[in-house]
Design a protein around this motif. Structure first.
Motif, mmCIF file in Angstrom:
data_model
loop_
_atom_site.group_PDB
_atom_site.id
_atom_site.type_symbol
_atom_site.label_atom_id
_atom_site.label_comp_id
_atom_site.label_asym_id
_atom_site.label_seq_id
_atom_site.Cartn_x
_atom_site.Cartn_y
_atom_site.Cartn_z
ATOM 1 N N UNK A 1 0.739 -1.391 0.171
ATOM 2 C CA UNK A 1 0.115 -0.020 0.093
ATOM 3 C C UNK A 1 0.870 1.193 -0.023
ATOM 4 N N UNK A 2 1.919 1.220 0.751
ATOM 5 C CA UNK A 2 2.507 2.471 0.772
ATOM 6 C C UNK A 2 3.481 2.752 -0.482
ATOM 7 N N UNK A 3 3.992 1.648 -0.946
ATOM 8 C CA UNK A 3 4.485 1.848 -2.436
ATOM 9 C C UNK A 3 3.582 2.405 -3.397
ATOM 10 N N UNK A 4 2.185 1.906 -3.491
ATOM 11 C CA UNK A 4 1.228 2.406 -4.435
ATOM 12 C C UNK A 4 1.152 3.726 -4.273
ATOM 13 N N UNK A 5 0.626 4.099 -2.719
ATOM 14 C CA UNK A 5 0.410 5.443 -2.581
ATOM 15 C C UNK A 5 1.379 6.365 -2.829
ATOM 16 N N UNK A 6 2.786 5.932 -2.698
ATOM 17 C CA UNK A 6 3.974 6.772 -3.117
ATOM 18 C C UNK A 6 3.851 7.043 -4.667
ATOM 19 N N UNK A 7 3.669 6.171 -5.363
ATOM 20 C CA UNK A 7 3.652 6.085 -6.802
ATOM 21 C C UNK A 7 2.474 7.329 -7.222
ATOM 22 N N UNK A 8 1.432 7.186 -6.643
ATOM 23 C CA UNK A 8 0.394 7.898 -6.681
ATOM 24 C C UNK A 8 0.457 9.456 -6.638
ATOM 25 N N UNK A 9 1.179 9.573 -5.269
ATOM 26 C CA UNK A 9 1.541 10.950 -4.815
ATOM 27 C C UNK A 9 2.526 11.483 -5.851
ATOM 28 N N UNK A 10 3.334 10.954 -6.347
ATOM 29 C CA UNK A 10 4.200 11.491 -7.159
ATOM 30 C C UNK A 10 3.644 12.031 -8.320
ATOM 31 N N UNK A 11 2.663 11.175 -8.820
ATOM 32 C CA UNK A 11 1.870 11.618 -10.163
ATOM 33 C C UNK A 11 1.105 12.906 -9.894
ATOM 34 N N UNK A 12 0.589 12.888 -8.542
ATOM 35 C CA UNK A 12 -0.448 13.967 -8.016
ATOM 36 C C UNK A 12 0.385 15.403 -7.994
ATOM 37 N N UNK B 1 2.683 17.763 1.574
ATOM 38 C CA UNK B 1 2.473 17.519 3.138
ATOM 39 C C UNK B 1 2.345 16.064 3.158
ATOM 40 N N UNK B 2 1.479 15.168 2.333
ATOM 41 C CA UNK B 2 1.221 13.887 2.517
ATOM 42 C C UNK B 2 2.318 13.227 2.310
ATOM 43 N N UNK B 3 2.943 13.623 1.359
ATOM 44 C CA UNK B 3 4.111 12.875 1.071
ATOM 45 C C UNK B 3 5.343 13.008 2.039
ATOM 46 N N UNK B 4 5.458 13.897 2.627
ATOM 47 C CA UNK B 4 6.208 14.065 3.950
ATOM 48 C C UNK B 4 5.850 12.952 4.924
ATOM 49 N N UNK B 5 4.562 13.061 5.235
ATOM 50 C CA UNK B 5 4.193 12.079 6.179
ATOM 51 C C UNK B 5 4.277 10.703 5.975
ATOM 52 N N UNK B 6 4.096 10.156 4.568
ATOM 53 C CA UNK B 6 4.235 8.826 3.973
ATOM 54 C C UNK B 6 5.945 8.523 4.356
ATOM 55 N N UNK B 7 6.619 9.435 4.060
ATOM 56 C CA UNK B 7 7.879 9.070 4.036
ATOM 57 C C UNK B 7 8.414 8.830 5.395
ATOM 58 N N UNK B 8 7.947 9.624 6.427
ATOM 59 C CA UNK B 8 8.397 9.375 7.839
ATOM 60 C C UNK B 8 7.458 8.030 8.032
ATOM 61 N N UNK B 9 6.362 7.620 7.907
ATOM 62 C CA UNK B 9 5.839 6.474 8.299
ATOM 63 C C UNK B 9 6.696 5.233 7.713
ATOM 64 N N UNK B 10 7.152 5.401 6.410
ATOM 65 C CA UNK B 10 8.022 4.331 5.953
ATOM 66 C C UNK B 10 9.265 4.392 6.555
ATOM 67 N N UNK C 1 -4.564 4.857 10.584
ATOM 68 C CA UNK C 1 -5.007 6.178 10.921
ATOM 69 C C UNK C 1 -4.637 7.360 9.947
ATOM 70 N N UNK C 2 -3.588 7.162 9.712
ATOM 71 C CA UNK C 2 -3.240 8.090 8.612
ATOM 72 C C UNK C 2 -3.784 8.223 7.408
ATOM 73 N N UNK C 3 -3.761 6.729 6.855
ATOM 74 C CA UNK C 3 -4.851 6.582 5.548
ATOM 75 C C UNK C 3 -6.063 7.096 5.769
#
Length: 199
Positions: free
Chosen positions: A67-78, A107-116, A179-181
């Protein structure tokens, strides 16, 4: 005339040696008895540190990593699409939406990076080839047709993200990631509603 020493006086040095031997023997016995306990305490202390480190450091499950990888791909696109809209949109409303979308995505990318990092997960640094092609298609639009192409792609991307986050939240093992998601999904829905109003 011989010097006569009483038995107690003559035995003095011998008794001193005996007392010293008993004292040394007592120390040796005491150390023998204490040593195993000290060694056990040291092992328990080391094990305690290991357990403490393991408690403070967790690894994500395979499903959560996907999920985290999929979210990262989509956030890069966004981020790339939003930046394109921010710089090229003709309409003030579209330009404002793109700027806000870009800001939220960062902002969301930064949060996801920290979670990863906290869960020992590796994230991709870029989007997929397919996503890149879709952004190029929007970029190749004429000035007159750019806003329409941008908004259309934004609605498509955000709709796919809502589906991804909704499906994944129910399956996540990490409470922190869940919770983050959930919080992020709320923001994505807001962006989607705003993009739909522009279309």
């Amino acid at each position: 005339m011989r010097n006569f020493r009483s038995p107690s006086t003559a035995a003095g040095p011998l008794q001193g040696r005996r007392r010293w031997m008993r004292s040394a023997f007592g120390v040796a016995v005491g150390w023998t008895l204490l040593a195993p306990g000290l060694a056990t305490a040291q092992r328990q202390g080391a094990q305690g540190k290991t357990v403490e480190n393991a408690t403070n450091h967790s690894d994500a499950s395979d499903g959560d990593r996907v999920f985290m990888r999929s979210a990262a791909f989509r956030l890069s696109h966004d981020g790339a699409l939003a930046e394109l809209g921010r710089t090229r949109a003709q309409s003030g409303n579209v330009k404002a939406f793109a700027a806000d979308w870009r800001s939220r995505t960062e902002k969301v990318q930064g949060e996801l990076k920290k979670l990863a990092e906290e869960n020992s997960a590796t994230l991709p640094n870029d989007m997929t080839g397919e996503a890149d092609q879709r952004i190029r298609a929007v970029a190749n639009s004429s000035e007159a047709g750019f806003d329409r192409a941008f908004v259309k792609r934004a609605v498509e991307a955000l709709t796919e993200e809502v589906e991804l986050f909704q499906d994944s939240v129910r399956k996540m093992e990490s409470e922190q990631l869940r919770k983050w998601a959930g919080d992020t999904l709320h923001g994505i829905r807001g962006d989607l509603a705003r993009a739909q109003q522009l279309s």
